[in-house]
Design an enzyme around this catalytic site. Sequence first.
Site, PDB file in Angstrom:
ATOM      1  N   ARG A   1      68.036  32.043   8.048  1.00 38.15           N
ATOM      2  CA  ARG A   1      67.710  32.449   6.683  1.00 38.15           C
ATOM      3  C   ARG A   1      68.261  33.837   6.370  1.00 38.15           C
ATOM      4  O   ARG A   1      67.909  34.418   5.337  1.00 38.15           O
ATOM      5  CB  ARG A   1      66.186  32.488   6.542  1.00 38.15           C
ATOM      6  CG  ARG A   1      65.613  31.435   5.596  1.00 38.15           C
ATOM      7  CD  ARG A   1      64.091  31.544   5.628  1.00 38.15           C
ATOM      8  NE  ARG A   1      63.464  30.947   4.493  1.00 38.15           N
ATOM      9  CZ  ARG A   1      62.832  29.766   4.529  1.00 38.15           C
ATOM     10  NH1 ARG A   1      62.802  29.048   5.617  1.00 38.15           N
ATOM     11  NH2 ARG A   1      62.226  29.327   3.454  1.00 38.15           N
TER      12      ARG A   1
ATOM     13  N   ARG B   1      49.741  24.742   0.473  1.00 43.27           N
ATOM     14  CA  ARG B   1      50.073  26.008   1.128  1.00 43.27           C
ATOM     15  C   ARG B   1      49.637  27.192   0.270  1.00 43.27           C
ATOM     16  O   ARG B   1      49.836  27.177  -0.940  1.00 43.27           O
ATOM     17  CB  ARG B   1      51.590  26.076   1.383  1.00 43.27           C
ATOM     18  CG  ARG B   1      52.015  25.276   2.585  1.00 43.27           C
ATOM     19  CD  ARG B   1      53.507  25.083   2.657  1.00 43.27           C
ATOM     20  NE  ARG B   1      54.295  26.291   2.470  1.00 43.27           N
ATOM     21  CZ  ARG B   1      55.626  26.328   2.567  1.00 43.27           C
ATOM     22  NH1 ARG B   1      56.294  25.212   2.864  1.00 43.27           N
ATOM     23  NH2 ARG B   1      56.281  27.444   2.370  1.00 43.27           N
TER      24      ARG B   1
ATOM     25  N   ARG C   1      59.716  34.406  -3.079  1.00 45.97           N
ATOM     26  CA  ARG C   1      60.485  33.580  -2.123  1.00 45.97           C
ATOM     27  C   ARG C   1      61.858  33.228  -2.693  1.00 45.97           C
ATOM     28  O   ARG C   1      62.852  33.176  -1.961  1.00 45.97           O
ATOM     29  CB  ARG C   1      59.697  32.310  -1.774  1.00 45.97           C
ATOM     30  CG  ARG C   1      58.569  32.588  -0.775  1.00 45.97           C
ATOM     31  CD  ARG C   1      57.474  31.550  -0.822  1.00 45.97           C
ATOM     32  NE  ARG C   1      57.927  30.214  -0.496  1.00 45.97           N
ATOM     33  CZ  ARG C   1      57.264  29.099  -0.849  1.00 45.97           C
ATOM     34  NH1 ARG C   1      56.154  29.172  -1.551  1.00 45.97           N
ATOM     35  NH2 ARG C   1      57.727  27.930  -0.495  1.00 45.97           N
TER      36      ARG C   1
END
Length: 234
Positions: free
Chosen positions: A93, A167, A178
């Site tokens: 990532r 979540r 994010r």
Amino acid sequence: MTQPLRMILIGPPGAGKGTQARLLTEKHNVVAISTGDLFRARVKDPNDPLGGEIRQILDAGKLVPDEITIRMISERLDQPDCKNGFILDGFPRSVAQAEALEKMLKEKGIKLDAVVQMEVDDDKLVERISGRFTCGKCGEGYHDKFKPPHDPAACDSCGAEDSFTRRSDDNAETVRSRLETYHSQTAPILPFYERLGMLKTVDGMAEMAAVTAQIEAVLCPNKGCDKIQPPKMG
Ligand code: ADP
Ligand code: ADP
Ligand code: ZN
């Protein structure tokens, strides 16, 4: 024997990486390794000394430090169940992680078959993430609109009742963060893999089964390829 399949799925949060990894593992007898799942397990483990720190990072929508993440993946790839192949979901990532993975795979004598990017528009990602839930027992993924369970209270896959979970980082504020993290820190790995001649792109906006078919097509452009077809008998 089919050949081991070793691939990376890259895509923004909500792109469908976990969904596709699960579908492909069931079909092709490989393991899916999700760094997000590994971190969520550590957050739940009261004996993990870094659990509290990792929880704060996940809730802020930032990246867990490369050093921790790279070590965790290196140890996971050494497990015997990876011998048949693996699908990495959510790793690498960052460019540092991608470079470390290249080095690690060389040292372990492993060659990747493909790096697949799933493209999905930001608006669609928000819709996907806000409707996402999972069976806490077997891990099957669902969506309020795109993949509701047949019985609203029971998992289609394992039958568990009242086991659905959402979540804590799938809230509007963390999702914004994010997405920013994806565009600033993760997207730069795309040119890295393009330079290596490994990057394949699929349209993640399509229906789930159509996305699976696109991934299989880029893995094995020739019919009868032994990465995705069972061996012919006789
Ligand atoms: P990621 O692992 O990339 O964050 P998921 O696989 O968890 O994404 O998918 C996010 C949500 O979108 C889930 O609720 C899933 O059921 C749903 N979803 C995944 N792929 C598709 C698709 N192609 N079309 C519609 N919904 C999808
Ligand atoms: P998504 O649905 O956004 O793709 P994941 O389950 O893959 O979510 O990841 C959840 C969180 O776990 C990320 O927002 C990040 O905080 C952390 N995480 C997952 N993979 C990595 C990674 N390779 N490096 C650093 N942090 C990660
Ligand atoms: Zn289940």
